[in-house]
Design an enzyme around this catalytic site. Sequence first.
Site, PDB file in Angstrom:
ATOM      1  CG  HIS A   1      -6.492   1.924   0.022  1.00 31.81           C
ATOM      2  ND1 HIS A   1      -5.278   2.275  -0.537  1.00 31.81           N
ATOM      3  CD2 HIS A   1      -6.188   1.095   1.059  1.00 31.81           C
ATOM      4  CE1 HIS A   1      -4.306   1.683   0.125  1.00 31.81           C
ATOM      5  NE2 HIS A   1      -4.826   0.967   1.097  1.00 31.81           N
TER       6      HIS A   1
ATOM      7  CB  CYS B   1      -0.932   0.028   1.220  1.00 38.60           C
ATOM      8  SG  CYS B   1      -2.162  -1.280   1.225  1.00 38.60           S
TER       9      CYS B   1
END
Length: 381
Positions: free
Chosen positions: A336, A91
Amino acid sequence: MSRFDDMPVLIAARRTPIGTAGRSLAALTAADLAAPVIRALADELQPAARANLRDVVLGNCMGPGGDVARVAALQAGLPVGVPGLTVDRQCGSGLAAVVLAISMLRAEPGVVLAGGVESASTAPWRSWPPVDGGPPTRFQRAPFAPAGWADPDMGPAADLLAREHGVHRRAQDEYAARSHARAVATQQAGGFDAEIVPLGAVSTDDRPRSGLSAERLARLRPAFLPDGTVTAGNSCGVNDGAAVVTAVDAATHRRLGVPGLRVLATATAGVAPDRPGLGIVPATRLALDRAGLTLDDIDVIEFNEAFAGQVLACCAALGLDPARVCPEGGALALGHPWGASGAVLAVRLFAQLAGRPGGYGLAAIAVGGGQGVAMVVQRCG
């Protein structure tokens, strides 16, 4: 002369709309998403700067391999002499790519386009080989830690983190509702328009929802643990998108004479793999210390909102008022897109600091496996 005067500068920042997986951007591959943003930034460069474009660095987690950055750079029409590098810090990949670009520019002057991209919609399915003549088993995710280490999925880990830091369900729902409200207000005011590179007819983010209250979110059941507080409503989505910044060395910035964000400090840190969401905390502290600043000095704070409970736990650990985080809405509302999310934070800082001469910004993101990446910038020029 400040000790930061020779630090590289971000002079432009753009992103795609962020799509919910399977929706508006579902037909686009990772390269399809990144190439238009790269092209837009390259087209904005002055001729001398464009001639000194040294590299394209993109973060990516779940793509097809084959060096997505190189494929996207060629697809964007960049000269064949401009190489591409794809990095994976899960991430944190998008922000890690920007950090890497800053290091490259401190060693050798020029221009680097850096950011991240993720197409959850087109990510290839992989399988483990058959065992004892049985069928292949679908590969769900890479391990974030080796055998013998606790390696929870991000959702259950966020639940445990919220419990340990006393973050109750109501606070998480209120935070998530506020993120959506802020993003909707920014969207309706045209606050995202300048940073977005439209993809065909798609020019707005899919996910922000108006009228989403804490009371409505309270109706949702726990998503991960039977007695947990993390729900689909106070968690981020699964998303598609790309974000890229133009980074230049200090001397090039002075020659160009354009405003930008000087990168004062970056930091990457590790935490226990079973509490990955806390990675924001040590990375933030280290970056601020390197910049000689405190949270009180920062004008705009952008944390990746993977889960409301996780962000609130990090704020509690840092002694930070959560209302200061993501003032125009964060990943809970926008989405996201894993490999791009850290770069989205950089784009958001650029947009919000443009009208604040001398203003400071902080971006930070947590990473699966127990890591965090952070960057401190100051508006200059």
